[in-house]
Motif scaffolding. Structure first.
Motif, short mmCIF file in Angstrom:
data_model
loop_
_atom_site.label_atom_id
_atom_site.label_comp_id
_atom_site.label_asym_id
_atom_site.label_seq_id
_atom_site.Cartn_x
_atom_site.Cartn_y
_atom_site.Cartn_z
N GLU A 175 0.84 -1.20 0.00
CA GLU A 175 0.00 0.00 0.00
C GLU A 175 0.87 1.24 0.00
O GLU A 175 1.99 1.22 0.51
CB GLU A 175 -0.87 0.06 1.25
N ARG A 235 3.70 0.68 2.73
CA ARG A 235 3.55 -0.55 3.50
C ARG A 235 4.16 -1.70 2.70
O ARG A 235 3.77 -1.97 1.58
CB ARG A 235 2.09 -0.83 3.81
N HIS A 282 0.25 5.49 0.83
CA HIS A 282 -0.65 6.59 1.22
C HIS A 282 0.17 7.87 1.32
O HIS A 282 1.34 7.83 1.68
CB HIS A 282 -1.32 6.31 2.57
N ARG A 323 4.78 -4.00 7.23
CA ARG A 323 5.43 -2.93 8.02
C ARG A 323 5.29 -1.59 7.30
O ARG A 323 5.38 -1.52 6.09
CB ARG A 323 6.91 -3.25 8.21
N ARG A 324 5.09 -0.56 8.09
CA ARG A 324 4.93 0.78 7.53
C ARG A 324 6.28 1.51 7.55
O ARG A 324 6.97 1.53 8.56
CB ARG A 324 3.92 1.56 8.36
N HIS A 325 6.61 2.10 6.41
CA HIS A 325 7.83 2.88 6.26
C HIS A 325 7.43 4.29 5.85
O HIS A 325 6.66 4.46 4.91
CB HIS A 325 8.75 2.26 5.20
N ARG A 326 7.97 5.28 6.56
CA ARG A 326 7.59 6.67 6.29
C ARG A 326 8.73 7.40 5.60
O ARG A 326 9.89 7.28 6.00
CB ARG A 326 7.23 7.37 7.58
N ASP A 358 3.57 7.19 3.24
CA ASP A 358 3.59 5.92 3.95
C ASP A 358 3.60 4.79 2.93
O ASP A 358 2.71 4.70 2.09
CB ASP A 358 2.35 5.75 4.83
#
Length: 152
Positions: free
Chosen positions: A24, A51, A26, A55-58, A49
């Motif tokens: 994903e 995914r 965003h 895991r989410r990576h910013r 963001d």
């Protein structure tokens, strides 16, 4: 600068979403820049963001509207961003030439363009480097008008 995420950021989000390891993507717009960004702290256009594998990576996103980047703009941006060494960021630009791409990659800069060229390092196991894609040609009606077009 007025930014509409669905128009301006859409192609970049689509290209990132096309990567095989990305689940994903965003984007959240951030507050507008200060009038004099050189003297003040570095500000960002958006927060991205990504995914990957749950895991989410910013990434902080820097958006450039110019059709093609040049070395002066890229070096000025990198110089400003070196003031904030701990932050992960990505450059969103309409088209990154092969020369600029090599320059960005040599400095470890993440980027993506509308054609799908990118250098994205999410973590050790998720890296994308895509080069050589071109933007589709614009129809004659969409090209800019000017003296060259009206020559007889």
């Amino acid at each position: 600068m007025r930014i509409k995420p669905e128009e301006d950021y859409g192609p970049y989000l689509a290209r990132l979403g096309d990567l095989p390891f990305v689940d994903e993507v965003h984007l959240e717009r951030l507050a507008p820049r200060r009038a004099n960004a050189r003297r003040g702290p570095v500000t960002w256009d958006a927060l991205l963001d990504v995914r990957v594998a749950g895991r989410r990576h910013r990434f902080f996103a820097e958006y450039k509207r110019a059709p093609r980047l040049n070395f002066a703009v890229v070096d000025a941006l990198i110089g400003r961003l070196e003031q904030r060494p701990g932050e992960r960021w990505i450059l969103l630009a309409p088209f990154v030439t092969p020369q600029i791409a090599a320059h960005l990659q040599a400095r470890g800069v993440n980027y993506v363009d509308r054609a799908g060229n990118c250098n994205l390092v999410v973590d050790k196991g998720h890296i994308a480097v895509i080069e050589g894609r071109r933007l589709p040609a614009q129809p004659v009606e969409a090209r800019a008008t000017g003296p060259g077009r009206y020559r007889v």
